[in-house]
Design an enzyme around this catalytic site. Structure first.
Site, PDB file in Angstrom:
ATOM      1  N   CYS A   2      64.449  67.463  31.994  1.00 28.41           N
ATOM      2  CA  CYS A   2      65.093  67.834  33.571  1.00 28.41           C
ATOM      3  C   CYS A   2      64.994  69.067  33.769  1.00 28.41           C
ATOM      4  O   CYS A   2      65.889  69.887  32.809  1.00 28.41           O
ATOM      5  CB  CYS A   2      66.074  66.887  34.047  1.00 28.41           C
ATOM      6  SG  CYS A   2      65.681  65.112  33.664  1.00 28.41           S
ATOM      7  N   LYS A 482      53.443  65.543  13.731  1.00 29.17           N
ATOM      8  CA  LYS A 482      52.563  66.351  14.726  1.00 29.17           C
ATOM      9  C   LYS A 482      51.536  65.130  15.108  1.00 29.17           C
ATOM     10  O   LYS A 482      51.168  65.178  16.128  1.00 29.17           O
ATOM     11  CB  LYS A 482      51.857  67.476  13.892  1.00 29.17           C
ATOM     12  CG  LYS A 482      52.634  68.689  13.530  1.00 29.17           C
ATOM     13  CD  LYS A 482      53.244  69.424  14.599  1.00 29.17           C
ATOM     14  CE  LYS A 482      54.351  69.036  15.364  1.00 29.17           C
ATOM     15  NZ  LYS A 482      55.528  69.387  14.993  1.00 29.17           N
ATOM     16  N   LYS A 600      59.541  68.853  26.173  1.00 31.79           N
ATOM     17  CA  LYS A 600      60.012  70.204  25.104  1.00 31.79           C
ATOM     18  C   LYS A 600      61.475  70.413  24.556  1.00 31.79           C
ATOM     19  O   LYS A 600      61.566  70.190  23.462  1.00 31.79           O
ATOM     20  CB  LYS A 600      59.400  71.448  26.046  1.00 31.79           C
ATOM     21  CG  LYS A 600      59.515  72.614  25.025  1.00 31.79           C
ATOM     22  CD  LYS A 600      58.465  72.337  23.711  1.00 31.79           C
ATOM     23  CE  LYS A 600      58.677  73.573  22.808  1.00 31.79           C
ATOM     24  NZ  LYS A 600      58.294  73.214  21.510  1.00 31.79           N
TER      25      LYS A 600
HETATM   26  O1  M6R Z   1      64.716  72.456  20.115  1.00 33.45           O
HETATM   27  P1  M6R Z   1      64.894  71.629  18.960  1.00 33.45           P
HETATM   28  O2  M6R Z   1      64.217  72.232  17.831  1.00 33.45           O
HETATM   29  O3  M6R Z   1      66.449  71.212  18.585  1.00 33.45           O
HETATM   30  O4  M6R Z   1      63.980  70.335  19.183  1.00 33.45           O
HETATM   31  C1  M6R Z   1      64.281  68.992  18.159  1.00 33.45           C
HETATM   32  C2  M6R Z   1      63.103  67.984  18.547  1.00 33.45           C
HETATM   33  O5  M6R Z   1      63.041  67.744  19.886  1.00 33.45           O
HETATM   34  C3  M6R Z   1      61.693  68.679  18.410  1.00 33.45           C
HETATM   35  O6  M6R Z   1      61.396  69.316  17.129  1.00 33.45           O
HETATM   36  C4  M6R Z   1      60.576  67.866  18.420  1.00 33.45           C
HETATM   37  O7  M6R Z   1      60.778  66.777  17.454  1.00 33.45           O
HETATM   38  C5  M6R Z   1      59.220  68.327  18.755  1.00 33.45           C
HETATM   39  N1  M6R Z   1      58.542  67.786  19.780  1.00 33.45           N
HETATM   40  C6  M6R Z   1      58.428  68.006  17.530  1.00 33.45           C
HETATM   41  O8  M6R Z   1      57.290  68.769  17.611  1.00 33.45           O
END
Ligand code: M6R
Length: 605
Positions: A2, A482, A600
């Site tokens: 959000c 991935k 994201k």
């Molecule tokens: O922003 P962050 O690195 O804390 O995010 C952690 C995870 O949400 C993030 O790495 C997620 O696993 C990705 N979608 C992986 O590609």
């Protein structure tokens, strides 16, 4: 996840709200909406499509106003449907948007229903709108301060009232919210990027803050209602509206940006020294006796790789914990540990909560490896290393991961140096290898055509296994993540030696087994594990170092990387796995940059 934008101004703010939403699109969302104060009434438009669709609706309706709020929603309570999209109204008097999760929403809903409020949505957000309305005293700021006391959970909210046309009130607890200070106008947003081009004067609200925005003033109180002074910072936010150039997707672009991102992350690093992590780093590194790494998703796998490096190079014990587990676990606190959070966004709710949990247990030596210099994570840690990956738009993290690894390797070297475990020769050799990384990654990127051929075959599969050993086991985990997140193929990763303890039962001719095969000390062991797969008819897809003496044969497909790159090899080996996932997803026709159900920046629990 959000996103919030709010504004009170003396000009039509509709373009600012919509532009803000567009800049928050990268976070992931499934519906959006905008509400404005128009001719003494609340007006809104909502869409379950993209912000561009909302923009056309707003244009068609000729909506304009001086006070308003807007939102991109990533569904938690209630399906992604128009009636669940924000802003939510209460009795045509209160308009409200919310980021986070209200845990006591059921109880409040029952109470408000009994009081006569009719709910139009399944959201926890509508509960807050009715709650504010039910407590409204004629002063929205005062009312919101009282109302948030009834909320359990996490929230960032922006709210305005039909009866107070030049006022927007915001509040935060557990979800990010910033104030943009203008001249004769003020703004709210989830991050500074949403306001790029409108104002660069930014205040980062703290936990429990409530802010009153009016035309000529803003006023902040803390969680106990006391006036709070918050620093106004000049923030030159990137817009994130990076051009795709020759690429089809941001993910592909970001994979190919890795040489540049790694070089930028290493810019100015001429020697290994703790000060790279902050002024106080030497003293902290000197006194710690262990490392605790907290992170989620891809960042967690970067942490697992770092464990191998730190233990091998600096000889310091390392624990790596998934943040969402650690925050609720009864662990044994060690005030002498260095707590390292790893996060691309610096706003991940679980990682922030894990950090808070560690600090609440007197673990105060905190360091973050983060890609966003202005994020909560950086603000809340004593030490920081900012990776310079640049804005990462694709939900599947790529360049953030390799730059995190780059920073973590530097951390391993710095910890070793402080302990007298890094000779000058070793330091020089490691730095030389690090400086050569961009060129080495570029060589791996050249494998794309061979990977495209494999991706065609993978696109017809529904399952895949990934194998790695030692510091390449987390790379196998990252490769599997991935593949699953963007191609929706079920993928699991195992340390290759673990195969015979269970997962071997899954191996048939139908099962592609991706093997990360660097020419390291474990290569002969790995070759035996590969034999175990072949003996069961499994198809091996091997990413082998040029010097690993693994050749293609029946059921063994090999793509050769350059020669073994020593301890930095994980940074090279993850790149073909990113490309394999990308091209497999492309062949399956999925929405690569915005995979289903994912966001994201995961700012809710
Ligand atoms: O922003 P962050 O690195 O804390 O995010 C952690 C995870 O949400 C993030 O790495 C997620 O696993 C990705 N979608 C992986 O590609």
């Amino acid at each position: 996840m959000c996103g919030i934008v709010g504004a009170v101004a003396q000009r039509n703010i509709t373009p600012i709200l919509l532009q803000g939403l567009k800049r928050l699109e990268y976070r992931g969302y499934d519906s959006c909406g905008v509400a404005l104060h128009v001719d003494g009434a609340l007006t809104r438009s909502r869409s379950t499509s993209r912000v561009a669709d909302l923009e056309s609706q707003v244009e068609k309706a000729g909506l304009s106003g001086f006070t308003g709020i807007a939102h991109t929603r990533w569904a938690t309570h209630g399906a992604p449907a128009s009636h669940n999209a924000h802003p939510h109204f209460s009795r045509e008097r209160i308009a409200l948007v919310h980021n986070g999760i209200i845990e006591n929403h059921d109880e409040l809903r029952a109470e408000l229903s009994a009081a006569g409020y009719v709910f139009e949505s399944q959201t926890d957000t509508e509960v807050i709108a009715h709650l504010v309305d039910s407590m409204y005293t004629g002063d929205l700021f005062e009312t919101v301060q009282q109302a948030v006391k009834r909320l359990h959970g996490a929230y960032a909210i922006a709210v305005f009232c039909r009866d107070e046309p030049h006022r927007v009130v915001g509040a935060r607890q557990g979800s990010p919210l910033i104030v943009g200070v203008g001249k004769g106008e003020n703004f709210l947003a989830s991050d500074a990027m949403a306001l790029a081009g409108t104002t660069d004067q930014i205040i980062y609200l703290e936990e429990g803050d409530v802010v009153d925005l009016q035309l000529q003033r803003y006023w902040i109180v803390d969680g106990s209602g006391r006036p709070a002074e918050r620093e106004v910072r000049t923030v030159h936010a990137h817009t994130g509206a990076a051009e795709l150039g020759p690429y089809r997707h941001y993910m592909q672009k970001e994979i190919f940006e890795q040489p540049r991102a790694i070089a930028d992350t290493l810019e100015g690093v001429t020697a290994v020294m703790p000060e790279l992590f902050g002024d106080k780093a030497y003293n902290i590194f000197k006194k710690i006796d262990s490392v605790l790494i907290l992170a989620c998703g891809t960042s967690f796998y970067a942490g697992v790789t770092a464990k191998y490096w730190i233990e091998a190079i600096a000889k310091i014990p390392v624990n790596v914990e998934i943040a969402s587990e650690y925050r609720y676990r009864e662990s044994v606190p060690n005030p002498n540990a260095l707590v390292v959070t790893i996060s691309q966004s610096g706003e991940t709710a679980d990682t922030l909560a894990a950090l808070k949990h560690a600090r609440s247990q007197d673990m105060l030596n905190t360091l973050t490896i983060c890609n966003v210099a202005t994020s909560a994570m950086v603000r809340e840690c004593k030490l920081a290393y900012i990776t310079h990956a640049g804005v990462e738009v694709g939900v599947a993290s790529t360049k953030a991961f390799t730059t995190q690894l780059t920073a973590l390797f530097l951390l391993a070297l710095s910890l070793a140096q402080v302990r007298g475990r890094l000779s000058e020769e070793e330091e020089a050799a490691h730095l030389k290898a690090m400086r050569h990384l961009p060129a080495a990654v570029t060589a791996v990127l050249a494998l794309e055509p061979q990977i495209i051929a494999w991706a065609e075959e993978f696109s017809r599969k529904e399952n895949a296994l990934f194998l790695g050993r030692g510091m390449h086991y987390p790379i196998a985990l990252e490769g599997a993540l991935k593949l699953k997140e963007i191609s929706y193929i079920h993928a699991e990763a195992y340390p290759a030696g673990e195969l015979k303890h269970g997962p071997l039962a899954l191996v048939t001719q139908e099962m592609p087994v991706v093997t990360v095969a660097p020419n390291d000390a474990l290569i002969e062991k790995l070759k035996s594990n590969m034999q175990e797969v072949r003996a069961r008819g499994g198809q091996l897809y091997v990413f082998a170092d040029a010097d690993s003496r693994i050749s293609s044969s029946e059921g063994v497909h090999v793509i050769r990387l350059p020669e073994h790159y020593g301890m930095l090899s994980p940074i090279l080996h993850v790149v073909p796995l990113q490309m394999l996932a990308y091209h497999t997803a492309l062949a399956r026709g999925t929405d690569v940059d915005k995979p289903r159900n994912l966001a994201k920046s995961v700012t809710v629990e």
